[in-house]
Structure formats: structure tokens, C-alpha cells
Motif scaffolding. Structure first.
Motif, mmCIF file in Angstrom:
data_model
loop_
_atom_site.group_PDB
_atom_site.id
_atom_site.type_symbol
_atom_site.label_atom_id
_atom_site.label_comp_id
_atom_site.label_asym_id
_atom_site.label_seq_id
_atom_site.Cartn_x
_atom_site.Cartn_y
_atom_site.Cartn_z
ATOM 1 N N LEU A 20 44.633 41.407 32.647
ATOM 2 C CA LEU A 20 43.270 41.458 33.162
ATOM 3 C C LEU A 20 43.085 42.621 34.113
ATOM 4 O O LEU A 20 43.922 42.869 34.981
ATOM 5 C CB LEU A 20 42.956 40.139 33.895
ATOM 6 C CG LEU A 20 41.613 40.039 34.617
ATOM 7 C CD1 LEU A 20 40.446 40.120 33.629
ATOM 8 C CD2 LEU A 20 41.547 38.745 35.423
ATOM 9 N N VAL A 21 41.957 43.323 33.941
ATOM 10 C CA VAL A 21 41.542 44.343 34.896
ATOM 11 C C VAL A 21 40.041 44.148 35.132
ATOM 12 O O VAL A 21 39.277 44.007 34.183
ATOM 13 C CB VAL A 21 41.893 45.775 34.419
ATOM 14 C CG1 VAL A 21 41.256 46.114 33.086
ATOM 15 C CG2 VAL A 21 41.536 46.809 35.460
ATOM 16 N N ILE A 22 39.659 44.083 36.398
ATOM 17 C CA ILE A 22 38.259 43.849 36.778
ATOM 18 C C ILE A 22 37.792 45.024 37.609
ATOM 19 O O ILE A 22 38.444 45.396 38.597
ATOM 20 C CB ILE A 22 38.097 42.544 37.596
ATOM 21 C CG1 ILE A 22 38.742 41.359 36.887
ATOM 22 C CG2 ILE A 22 36.623 42.271 37.864
ATOM 23 C CD1 ILE A 22 38.755 40.065 37.721
ATOM 24 N N SER A 23 36.637 45.584 37.249
ATOM 25 C CA SER A 23 36.080 46.684 38.039
ATOM 26 C C SER A 23 35.558 46.160 39.374
ATOM 27 O O SER A 23 35.381 44.948 39.553
ATOM 28 C CB SER A 23 34.947 47.375 37.274
ATOM 29 O OG SER A 23 33.790 46.553 37.246
ATOM 30 N N HIS B 45 45.909 43.513 36.879
ATOM 31 C CA HIS B 45 46.102 44.904 37.271
ATOM 32 C C HIS B 45 44.904 45.357 38.103
ATOM 33 O O HIS B 45 43.760 45.052 37.757
ATOM 34 C CB HIS B 45 46.220 45.802 36.034
ATOM 35 C CG HIS B 45 47.290 45.372 35.086
ATOM 36 N ND1 HIS B 45 48.618 45.709 35.267
ATOM 37 C CD2 HIS B 45 47.245 44.623 33.954
ATOM 38 C CE1 HIS B 45 49.335 45.202 34.272
ATOM 39 N NE2 HIS B 45 48.534 44.534 33.472
ATOM 40 N N ARG B 46 45.183 46.089 39.165
ATOM 41 C CA ARG B 46 44.103 46.652 39.985
ATOM 42 C C ARG B 46 43.409 47.763 39.214
ATOM 43 O O ARG B 46 44.073 48.585 38.567
ATOM 44 C CB ARG B 46 44.639 47.189 41.304
ATOM 45 C CG ARG B 46 45.150 46.113 42.255
ATOM 46 C CD ARG B 46 45.559 46.676 43.633
ATOM 47 N NE ARG B 46 46.180 47.984 43.582
ATOM 48 C CZ ARG B 46 47.480 48.227 43.384
ATOM 49 N NH1 ARG B 46 48.321 47.220 43.209
ATOM 50 N NH2 ARG B 46 47.947 49.461 43.375
ATOM 51 N N LEU C 95 40.457 50.318 33.846
ATOM 52 C CA LEU C 95 39.710 49.662 32.785
ATOM 53 C C LEU C 95 39.394 50.670 31.679
ATOM 54 O O LEU C 95 39.655 50.421 30.499
ATOM 55 C CB LEU C 95 38.429 49.031 33.336
ATOM 56 C CG LEU C 95 37.667 48.115 32.380
ATOM 57 C CD1 LEU C 95 36.968 47.012 33.164
ATOM 58 C CD2 LEU C 95 36.657 48.871 31.559
ATOM 59 N N VAL C 96 38.878 51.815 32.058
ATOM 60 C CA VAL C 96 38.509 52.833 31.069
ATOM 61 C C VAL C 96 39.760 53.461 30.463
ATOM 62 O O VAL C 96 39.815 53.719 29.256
ATOM 63 C CB VAL C 96 37.578 53.888 31.691
ATOM 64 C CG1 VAL C 96 37.243 54.978 30.674
ATOM 65 C CG2 VAL C 96 36.300 53.241 32.213
ATOM 66 N N ARG C 97 40.775 53.700 31.275
ATOM 67 C CA ARG C 97 42.014 54.279 30.743
ATOM 68 C C ARG C 97 42.640 53.350 29.712
ATOM 69 O O ARG C 97 43.090 53.792 28.646
ATOM 70 C CB ARG C 97 43.022 54.562 31.877
ATOM 71 C CG ARG C 97 44.390 55.001 31.417
ATOM 72 C CD ARG C 97 44.383 56.287 30.619
ATOM 73 N NE ARG C 97 45.721 56.540 30.078
ATOM 74 C CZ ARG C 97 45.995 57.436 29.163
ATOM 75 N NH1 ARG C 97 45.041 58.215 28.689
ATOM 76 N NH2 ARG C 97 47.222 57.592 28.728
ATOM 77 N N ALA C 98 42.669 52.055 29.983
ATOM 78 C CA ALA C 98 43.235 51.100 29.028
ATOM 79 C C ALA C 98 42.435 51.115 27.721
ATOM 80 O O ALA C 98 43.017 51.091 26.634
ATOM 81 C CB ALA C 98 43.269 49.700 29.631
#
Length: 190
Positions: free
Chosen positions: A33-36, A62-63, A103-106
Motif C-alpha cells: 500500500l502507498v497513500i498520497s 510504503h511512504r 505512487l506514480v513511480r510504482a
């Protein structure tokens, strides 16, 4: 199976939360999980959930600022990613490969590795720029899955609508949540 769930700053964080709840019931699925920052802002605005409780639904958190995390590399294999909800800002960054956060990199990694990327845009009405971004994303191989409710299943509550949408998102990865009332057909013959 390993899935990345991204929650960005659009309205509709409940879809991401429900997806995580359903994925917890899938023992064979490992969730990342990654949250903006704006996704975190919307969680207490739109729901009774705390950020900590949402994060507890995932196997790994993940931050958004940690661009060195495992999910930032194509050598870390996943089965894909769902960005739910997907803000137009995040969609724009994905389409333009502007990977200034995790988030965008993933999402960029998922695309470059030829894995399934599903975005759940939550904006209305759409202007020409939004439509252009959605078109360009689809041309890149992104699956666009707006959270448009189905009514053939006769939903009785908002929860029914959210469950059905989250279940249909899992269908895209071959996972049956048990929450989708399947269309059985209706003869149009007389």
C-alpha cells in the motif's frame, strides 16, 4: 500473487479501503500500500477510518516519499497495481511519467514491466483535458475502471455499490471476492 494498491487524493477513498478489506480475505495475495498525502487527508474526511487502521489492512505499507522502496523497482515482481481512487493529478503524472513520488513511480514501473495497471478515476464532470489523459492512459495499456455503479444487481445501500465495484476490480486480476452479484442473463426473445 502480489498487488500494489495506491490511494490518491480523489474523493472515493472508501473504494480503496474496501479493496484492501477484500484482499485481506485472499490468503494468496500479498498487498503493498502507498497513500498520497491528499489520500491521507481524505480518509478522515470521507470515512470513520483512521490512517493507521487503513494501513493495518495491508501486508506492507510504503511512504509516498520513499522512492527507494521495493515497489519502485521492476526487479521486485508484482502482478500489477490498482490506483483507487485515482485523482486527475495522479493520472496526469502517470500518463506523463512524472514519477516524483512512490505512487506514480510504482505505476510507472508496472507499465514499463508490462504488468496490469488499473486506475479508478473519480472526477465528474470531465473536461477535455481529463478525457485526453484517460485516452492517453488507455493507449499506454492502462485499464480505466471508473467506479460507475451497476443497478442490475439491485443495490440496497451504498455499501452494496462499493462492494460490487471493489469486487469487479478484483475480477480484473482473476480474484473472486464473493461480493459480485453475477449477471445471469435475461432472454430478450418472445
Amino acid at each position: 500473487m502480489r498487488l500494489i494498491i495506491g490511494i490518491s487524493g480523489a474523493s472515493g477513498v472508501i473504494y480503496g479501503i474496501k479493496l484492501l478489506e477484500l484482499l485481506q480475505q485472499q490468503a494468496e495475495v500479498e498487498t503493498h500500500l502507498v497513500i498520497s498525502a491528499t489520500g491521507k487527508m481524505n480518509i478522515p474526511i470521507e470515512t470513520d477510518w483512521t490512517i493507521k487502521d487503513v494501513e493495518a489492512l495491508a501486508d506492507q505499507v510504503h511512504r509516498v516519499t520513499d522512492v527507494g522502496a521495493s515497489i519502485a523497482s521492476g526487479s521486485f515482481t508484482t502482478d500489477g497495481m490498482i490506483v483507487v481512487p485515482c485523482s486527475m493529478k495522479s493520472l496526469s503524472a502517470i500518463v506523463n511519467s512524472y514519477a516524483d513520488n512512490l505512487l506514480v513511480r510504482a505505476a510507472d514501473v508496472v507499465l514499463k514491466e508490462g504488468r496490469r495497471l488499473v486506475v479508478v478515476p473519480r472526477e465528474t464532470p470531465l473536461h477535455a483535458g481529463h478525457c485526453r489523459l484517460l485516452y492517453e492512459a488507455s493507449q499506454m495499456g492502462v485499464t480505466i475502471a471508473p467506479p460507475m455503479p451497476a443497478f442490475y444487481n439491485r443495490p440496497q445501500s451504498v455499501e452494496d455499490i462499493v462492494n460490487h465495484t471493489a469486487g469487479r476490480l478484483l475480477d480484473l486480476f482473476g480474484l473472486d471476492s464473493g461480493k459480485v452479484k453475477r449477471w445471469q442473463g435475461k432472454s430478450t426473445e418472445k
